[in-house]
Design a protein around this motif. Sequence first.
Motif, PDB file in Angstrom:
ATOM      1  N   GLU A  18      12.091  58.738  70.229  1.00  0.00           N
ATOM      2  CA  GLU A  18      10.895  59.507  69.928  1.00  0.00           C
ATOM      3  C   GLU A  18      10.523  60.473  70.757  1.00  0.00           C
ATOM      4  OE1 GLU A  18      10.242  59.824  66.584  1.00  0.00           O
ATOM      5  OE2 GLU A  18      12.070  58.231  66.234  1.00  0.00           O
ATOM      6  N   ASP A  34      18.759  61.604  62.965  1.00  0.00           N
ATOM      7  CA  ASP A  34      18.795  60.475  63.156  1.00  0.00           C
ATOM      8  C   ASP A  34      20.011  59.705  62.607  1.00  0.00           C
ATOM      9  OD1 ASP A  34      16.461  60.281  64.684  1.00  0.00           O
ATOM     10  OD2 ASP A  34      15.382  60.132  62.882  1.00  0.00           O
ATOM     11  N   PRO A  37      18.840  53.165  64.383  1.00  0.00           N
ATOM     12  CA  PRO A  37      17.610  53.254  65.504  1.00  0.00           C
ATOM     13  C   PRO A  37      18.200  53.378  66.836  1.00  0.00           C
ATOM     14  CG  PRO A  37      18.396  51.111  64.760  1.00  0.00           C
ATOM     15  CD  PRO A  37      19.177  51.960  63.948  1.00  0.00           C
ATOM     16  N   ASN A  38      19.394  53.560  67.206  1.00  0.00           N
ATOM     17  CA  ASN A  38      19.834  53.518  68.498  1.00  0.00           C
ATOM     18  C   ASN A  38      20.545  54.958  68.598  1.00  0.00           C
ATOM     19  OD1 ASN A  38      18.898  51.065  69.293  1.00  0.00           O
ATOM     20  ND2 ASN A  38      20.609  50.241  68.129  1.00  0.00           N
ATOM     21  N   LYS A  53      20.159  55.397  72.702  1.00  0.00           N
ATOM     22  CA  LYS A  53      19.124  54.483  73.174  1.00  0.00           C
ATOM     23  C   LYS A  53      19.714  53.474  74.119  1.00  0.00           C
ATOM     24  CE  LYS A  53      15.505  51.484  71.783  1.00  0.00           C
ATOM     25  NZ  LYS A  53      14.133  51.620  71.854  1.00  0.00           N
TER      26      LYS A  53
END
Length: 114
Positions: A18, A34, A37-38, A53
């Motif tokens: 973010e 996106d 999540p990673n 990430k």
Amino acid sequence: MNTNNHINYIEFTAIDLEKIKTFYSNTFGWVFTDYGPNYVAFSNSGIEGGFEKVENTMKNGVLVVLYHENLESVHDLIIKFKGQIVKNTFSFPGGRRFHFTDPSGNELAVWSDN
């Protein structure tokens, strides 16, 4: 259009996706997509790329990604000319890729949409 053996994508690492999206979108006008999540991809930067990430900061955490329509043939050439495969071929949304190191230890990747 993708061209064999050309740099096609650059991948960076980031601890906080973010914060990285806020920084690059506000500073340089990059646009983000996106992918879970990673991972987040960017565009509107001159070359497409993404941020993965990670848990720990990496100095020079950049992965240059080449394109080749035939992963198997370029895989064999890398080995023939003394490169080493460090991450076997895996699938991701949009294609497949593998990672290798050159004779100096630089890690790069090759991807294909085939």
